[in-house]
Write a protein that holds these residues in place. Structure first.
Motif, PDB file in Angstrom:
ATOM      1  N   LEU B  47      11.074  45.758  21.378  1.00  0.00           N
ATOM      2  CA  LEU B  47      11.120  44.474  20.406  1.00  0.00           C
ATOM      3  C   LEU B  47      10.339  43.192  20.797  1.00  0.00           C
ATOM      4  CD1 LEU B  47      15.254  45.295  19.209  1.00  0.00           C
ATOM      5  CD2 LEU B  47      13.068  46.064  18.056  1.00  0.00           C
ATOM      6  N   ALA B  48      10.189  43.235  22.037  1.00  0.00           N
ATOM      7  CA  ALA B  48       9.761  42.221  22.662  1.00  0.00           C
ATOM      8  C   ALA B  48       8.280  42.034  22.077  1.00  0.00           C
ATOM      9  CB  ALA B  48       9.956  42.036  24.126  1.00  0.00           C
ATOM     10  N   ASP B  49       7.471  43.130  21.975  1.00  0.00           N
ATOM     11  CA  ASP B  49       6.453  43.464  21.878  1.00  0.00           C
ATOM     12  C   ASP B  49       6.257  43.745  20.665  1.00  0.00           C
ATOM     13  OD1 ASP B  49       4.160  43.542  23.048  1.00  0.00           O
ATOM     14  OD2 ASP B  49       3.475  46.025  22.426  1.00  0.00           O
ATOM     15  N   ILE B  50       6.601  43.527  19.344  1.00  0.00           N
ATOM     16  CA  ILE B  50       6.350  43.685  17.695  1.00  0.00           C
ATOM     17  C   ILE B  50       6.505  42.720  16.980  1.00  0.00           C
ATOM     18  CG2 ILE B  50       7.392  44.746  15.939  1.00  0.00           C
ATOM     19  CD1 ILE B  50       8.066  47.408  17.572  1.00  0.00           C
ATOM     20  N   GLN B  51       5.240  41.715  16.386  1.00  0.00           N
ATOM     21  CA  GLN B  51       5.744  40.396  15.151  1.00  0.00           C
ATOM     22  C   GLN B  51       7.716  40.898  14.791  1.00  0.00           C
ATOM     23  OE1 GLN B  51       2.776  37.874  14.549  1.00  0.00           O
ATOM     24  NE2 GLN B  51       1.371  39.356  15.045  1.00  0.00           N
ATOM     25  N   GLY B  52       8.225  39.875  14.791  1.00  0.00           N
ATOM     26  CA  GLY B  52       9.300  39.798  14.656  1.00  0.00           C
ATOM     27  C   GLY B  52       9.390  40.280  13.339  1.00  0.00           C
ATOM     28  N   PHE B  53       8.025  39.385  11.830  1.00  0.00           N
ATOM     29  CA  PHE B  53       8.414  39.536  10.506  1.00  0.00           C
ATOM     30  C   PHE B  53       8.398  41.173   9.854  1.00  0.00           C
ATOM     31  CE2 PHE B  53       4.310  38.747   9.117  1.00  0.00           C
ATOM     32  CZ  PHE B  53       3.673  38.773   9.461  1.00  0.00           C
ATOM     33  N   ILE B  54       7.889  41.918  10.647  1.00  0.00           N
ATOM     34  CA  ILE B  54       7.507  43.181  10.570  1.00  0.00           C
ATOM     35  C   ILE B  54       9.311  43.798  10.253  1.00  0.00           C
ATOM     36  CG2 ILE B  54       6.693  45.227  11.475  1.00  0.00           C
ATOM     37  CD1 ILE B  54       4.379  43.636  13.051  1.00  0.00           C
ATOM     38  N   LEU B  55       9.674  43.413  11.431  1.00  0.00           N
ATOM     39  CA  LEU B  55      11.156  44.728  11.279  1.00  0.00           C
ATOM     40  C   LEU B  55      12.723  43.648  11.163  1.00  0.00           C
ATOM     41  CD1 LEU B  55      10.906  46.792  14.780  1.00  0.00           C
ATOM     42  CD2 LEU B  55      10.603  47.464  12.392  1.00  0.00           C
ATOM     43  N   ARG B  56      12.389  41.921  10.715  1.00  0.00           N
ATOM     44  CA  ARG B  56      13.311  41.480  10.242  1.00  0.00           C
ATOM     45  C   ARG B  56      13.296  40.303   9.137  1.00  0.00           C
ATOM     46  NH1 ARG B  56      17.324  41.368  14.446  1.00  0.00           N
ATOM     47  NH2 ARG B  56      17.045  41.559  16.474  1.00  0.00           N
ATOM     48  N   GLY B  57      14.013  40.301   8.652  1.00  0.00           N
ATOM     49  CA  GLY B  57      14.174  38.793   7.648  1.00  0.00           C
ATOM     50  C   GLY B  57      14.443  37.765   8.590  1.00  0.00           C
ATOM     51  N   TYR B  58      13.317  36.830   8.028  1.00  0.00           N
ATOM     52  CA  TYR B  58      14.163  35.396   8.729  1.00  0.00           C
ATOM     53  C   TYR B  58      14.865  34.956   8.582  1.00  0.00           C
ATOM     54  CZ  TYR B  58       9.803  36.067  11.936  1.00  0.00           C
ATOM     55  OH  TYR B  58       9.140  36.694  12.857  1.00  0.00           O
ATOM     56  N   ARG B  59      15.341  35.190   6.773  1.00  0.00           N
ATOM     57  CA  ARG B  59      16.024  34.016   5.737  1.00  0.00           C
ATOM     58  C   ARG B  59      16.007  32.557   6.504  1.00  0.00           C
ATOM     59  NH1 ARG B  59      17.589  38.493   8.192  1.00  0.00           N
ATOM     60  NH2 ARG B  59      18.926  40.468   6.068  1.00  0.00           N
ATOM     61  N   MET B  60      14.389  31.844   6.640  1.00  0.00           N
ATOM     62  CA  MET B  60      15.067  30.495   6.582  1.00  0.00           C
ATOM     63  C   MET B  60      14.422  30.246   5.051  1.00  0.00           C
ATOM     64  SD  MET B  60      12.973  29.850  10.194  1.00  0.00           S
ATOM     65  CE  MET B  60      14.082  30.335  12.016  1.00  0.00           C
ATOM     66  N   PRO B  61      14.154  29.028   5.051  1.00  0.00           N
ATOM     67  CA  PRO B  61      14.688  28.514   3.788  1.00  0.00           C
ATOM     68  C   PRO B  61      12.771  28.220   2.712  1.00  0.00           C
ATOM     69  CG  PRO B  61      15.419  26.768   5.414  1.00  0.00           C
ATOM     70  CD  PRO B  61      15.490  28.194   5.587  1.00  0.00           C
ATOM     71  N   ILE B  62      11.647  27.670   4.152  1.00  0.00           N
ATOM     72  CA  ILE B  62      10.210  27.005   4.127  1.00  0.00           C
ATOM     73  C   ILE B  62       9.783  28.098   4.839  1.00  0.00           C
ATOM     74  CG2 ILE B  62      11.399  24.541   3.510  1.00  0.00           C
ATOM     75  CD1 ILE B  62      11.122  24.093   5.552  1.00  0.00           C
ATOM     76  N   VAL B  63       8.560  28.254   4.175  1.00  0.00           N
ATOM     77  CA  VAL B  63       7.453  28.932   4.734  1.00  0.00           C
ATOM     78  C   VAL B  63       6.430  28.154   4.215  1.00  0.00           C
ATOM     79  CG1 VAL B  63       7.035  30.403   2.480  1.00  0.00           C
ATOM     80  CG2 VAL B  63       6.595  31.179   5.295  1.00  0.00           C
ATOM     81  N   ARG B  64       5.234  28.067   5.527  1.00  0.00           N
ATOM     82  CA  ARG B  64       3.765  27.349   5.007  1.00  0.00           C
ATOM     83  C   ARG B  64       2.989  28.650   5.880  1.00  0.00           C
ATOM     84  NH1 ARG B  64       3.209  21.488   6.945  1.00  0.00           N
ATOM     85  NH2 ARG B  64       4.409  21.790   4.339  1.00  0.00           N
ATOM     86  N   HIS B  65       1.623  28.990   4.682  1.00  0.00           N
ATOM     87  CA  HIS B  65       0.861  29.709   5.205  1.00  0.00           C
ATOM     88  C   HIS B  65      -0.371  29.135   5.365  1.00  0.00           C
ATOM     89  CE1 HIS B  65       3.503  33.604   4.506  1.00  0.00           C
ATOM     90  NE2 HIS B  65       3.247  32.670   3.204  1.00  0.00           N
ATOM     91  N   PHE B  66      -1.184  29.808   6.744  1.00  0.00           N
ATOM     92  CA  PHE B  66      -2.164  28.716   6.957  1.00  0.00           C
ATOM     93  C   PHE B  66      -3.307  29.770   7.384  1.00  0.00           C
ATOM     94  CE2 PHE B  66      -0.964  24.808   9.023  1.00  0.00           C
ATOM     95  CZ  PHE B  66       0.414  25.491   9.188  1.00  0.00           C
ATOM     96  N   LEU B  67      -4.879  29.640   6.631  1.00  0.00           N
ATOM     97  CA  LEU B  67      -5.649  30.856   6.513  1.00  0.00           C
ATOM     98  C   LEU B  67      -6.543  29.845   7.206  1.00  0.00           C
ATOM     99  CD1 LEU B  67      -6.886  32.933   5.593  1.00  0.00           C
ATOM    100  CD2 LEU B  67      -8.208  31.648   3.881  1.00  0.00           C
ATOM    101  N   LEU B  68      -7.021  30.804   8.212  1.00  0.00           N
ATOM    102  CA  LEU B  68      -8.140  30.118   9.010  1.00  0.00           C
ATOM    103  C   LEU B  68      -9.200  30.586   9.444  1.00  0.00           C
ATOM    104  CD1 LEU B  68      -5.456  29.756  12.282  1.00  0.00           C
ATOM    105  CD2 LEU B  68      -6.100  28.412  10.564  1.00  0.00           C
ATOM    106  N   THR B  69     -10.752  30.080   9.478  1.00  0.00           N
ATOM    107  CA  THR B  69     -11.723  30.754   9.766  1.00  0.00           C
ATOM    108  C   THR B  69     -12.044  30.536  11.012  1.00  0.00           C
ATOM    109  OG1 THR B  69     -13.718  30.674   8.682  1.00  0.00           O
ATOM    110  CG2 THR B  69     -13.194  28.676   9.476  1.00  0.00           C
TER     111      THR B  69
END
Lengths: 95, 525
Positions: B47-69
């Motif tokens: 679990l410490a090596d796997i990104q959290g959102f793969i296996l967990r629902g965070y249940r947080m109210p807001i999200v922001r996605h950044f697209l980077l080049t």
């Protein structure tokens, strides 16, 4: 089925395209092919479930068009046949 | 899609209340791994090596996605490494699948004298496209790099768009923000527990991106849980813009860290969502330190035509009650009650507890249940996306789990809640998020192409040929059809002339590297 000249034939009937459901197909019967491929000349790599494209290419190369094909229920897929059988059983049970 | 997500609306009588327990501090309690009574194997997931959102629902109210080049590749790799260097003071850290308290650091709004809470201020994750791996010069520097089993990923979302129905208005040439044009390199996703935390960590991230021209931000998109007024007060909900309560059906991973209410499906094998050597149908990308414990995800921004959907429901009121049609289209009433458990009313006598809302089957092992779709139509959205025990072409005996093509969805609405008194407000609204899976071909693309946008899988006896998912299908209005079976041999109600109620605004096929993989990339000279 054993054929002449140390060949074996594998006969399968399926709905849709072979490639569409090949992953599910190998899930169910991949180990059988892996076993057969141990005794096959120029086999595709095993396990075939992990080497899907190679398995598809091998199957396409070995494919033979049947000289005839009998359909007991023309136009129906396997799912249709199963559904109609299930429905007829259901009707019998409630009759 | 309403297959997976996050949380039930919990009963209000429990201490702490809805907001506090779902989004707030202190009360959140995720059971330790392997406490699920259905879990029969000891977890092998690191679990410490796997990104959290793969296996967990965070249940947080807001999200922001950044697209980077990528700007300067070497600097960009360094920045990626700082996200996993364990030094919160240097950079926000990638959230892993470990329990909340592991690695938690107090946030900017915390009083250090307060009792420790179990939820961080933010969760941070990232995905990298194939063009991103090239731009980061990973391929140049790692001769053994191989994504042999993942041709869809290396092709990219734009080249695969037609396959999943992203045509017409959803076609890549109409995507926003540089998606699908080869400059969509890295997606960074920041969940936050409050607007203040979002502002704080967004600023830190933006500064990091810009350091030494590591990255250039080319797009950002915000999502937020929808609000509604209850007892005169605005509260956060788990609804989506079409008005349905979402997140009821969840994908349980065998040995995973989260425990969900019971359903009739077997837990999914972890290799369906985490890249593991034990996988049956793919080879972990090489080298193993890059591939193992990673995953893949399809990022999508989907605009929802709420006005068109509501108008369509009412345009068929002579055939069927609009709310019943809404339920038949989805498979659940808009309050989340499934047709499989309550086909005639959204408020069954005695009620259905939240824990039971996902506890049903379409077709049982002996063929009983609802094989004809008299309760929930075979063509309903959620029955297509997750057929459960229904036999389908390619796999599936009655009562089987049909788990091979499952997805995990992590999404959140964007845009304000639809106000029926102002239907033409000109505001765009939709969904933002990820469909997570190990094999984009065999999971996401298979579900969209064969289950959502085709009918062959269930056979013509159960589904009208050429019918598509009535909610998310890419419809040809002239040939569109949705059949609602009726009891006692009565002919089905046939709803026709559908339009596409969703449109893809952006998509990206992403590799979700493990912590080890990010460190590996960062140390490349």
């Amino acid at each position: 089925m054993p054929l002449e000249d140390n060949q074996i034939g594998f006969f399968t009937v399926y709905d849709g395209s072979f490639e569409t459901y090949i992953a599910d197909f190998t899930k169910n019967i991949g180990e059988v092919f892996d076993l057969i491929f141990k005794f096959t000349k120029n086999p595709p790599p095993s396990p075939c479930r992990k080497h899907l494209q190679e398995f598809i290419d091998f199957a396409a190369g070995a494919n033979r068009t049947p000289i005839g094909f009998y359909q007991a229920y023309p136009g129906l897929t396997v799912q249709d046949i199963h559904a109609l059988i299930a429905d007829s059983k259901s009707m019998s049970a409630t009759a | 899609m309403s297959q997976e997500r996050k949380t039930l609306e919990p009963p209000t009588q429990e201490s702490g209340g809805f907001l506090r327990r779902v989004f707030g501090r202190g009360e959140h309690d995720i059971s330790a791994p392997n406490t699920d009574s259905r879990t029969t194997t000891k977890t092998v997931l690191d679990l410490a090596d796997i990104q959290g959102f793969i296996l967990r629902g965070y249940r947080m109210p807001i999200v922001r996605h950044f697209l980077l080049t990528v700007g300067d590749p070497a600097e960009a790799r360094k920045v990626l490494g700082r996200f996993v260097n364990g030094d919160e003071s240097d950079a926000p850290q990638i959230t892993t699948a470990e329990d909340w308290h592991v690695g938690f650091e107090p946030g900017p709004g915390d009083n250090l004298a307060d009792p420790p809470r179990h939820k961080p201020d933010y969760c941070l994750n990232l995905g990298i496209t194939w063009s991103g791996l090239l731009a980061l010069e990973i391929k140049n520097r790692v001769p053994t790099l191989s994504f042999k089993s993942f041709g869809a990923f290396t092709a990219g979302a734009a080249k695969r768009a037609e396959l999943v129905g992203d045509t017409g208005a959803s076609a890549p040439q109409n995507w926003i923000g540089g998606f699908g044009r080869g400059c969509d390199h890295v997606l960074v996703t920041l969940h936050a527990i409050s607007s203040k935390a979002m502002t704080t960590y967004s600023a830190r991230l933006s500064a990091l991106f810009a350091e030494a021209d590591a990255f250039r931000e080319i797009w950002r998109g915000d999502g937020m849980a929808l609000m509604e007024v209850r007892d005169g007060k605005p509260v956060l909900t788990t609804k989506v813009h079409f008005g349905y309560t979402d997140g009821i059906s969840t994908t349980t991973v065998r040995g995973g860290p989260e425990r969900y209410p019971p359903d009739h499906q077997q837990p999914c094998e972890p290799w369906l969502f985490v890249l593991l050597d034990e996988a049956e149908n793919y080879f972990v990308p090489e080298p193993p330190e890059l591939g193992r414990n990673g995953s893949f995800a399809v990022f999508k921004m989907i605009e929802t035509d709420v006005v068109g959907f509501e108008n369509f429901l009412h345009s068929n009121k002579d055939k069927i009650d609009p709310e019943l049609l809404a339920a038949k289209i989805c498979g659940r009433w808009r309050n989340g009650v499934p047709l499989a458990l309550s086909p005639n009313t959204s408020s069954p006598s005695g009620g259905i507890s939240p824990e039971q809302l996902n506890n049903f089957e379409y077709v049982n092992e002996d063929g009983s249940g609802d094989p004809k779709g008299l309760r929930c139509p075979v063509g309903a959205h959620m029955r297509r996306i997750n057929p459960r025990g229904q036999p389908v072409t390619g796999q599936g005996q009655p009562g089987g789990s049909n788990n091979t093509h499952r997805l995990i969805r992590r999404g959140m609405p964007y845009g304000p809640a639809y106000d029926p008194t102002k239907p033409h407000d000109g505001i765009e609204r939709g969904l933002l998020g990820y469909f997570i899976n190990s094999s984009i071909e065999n999971q996401y693309e298979f579900v969209l192409s064969h289950w959502a946008n085709d009918s062959e899988f269930a056979g013509a006896v159960r589904l009208p040929p050429k019918s598509k998912d009535p909610m998310i299908g890419t419809q040809d209005s002239a040939e569109s059809i949705f059949a609602i079976p009726q009891p006692d041999g009565a002919p089905p109600i046939k709803i026709t002339r559908f339009s596409s109620f969703i449109a893809t605004k952006a998509a990206a096929y992403c590799f979700l590297p493990s912590i080890t993989a990010i460190k590996f990339m960062a140390q490349l000279s």
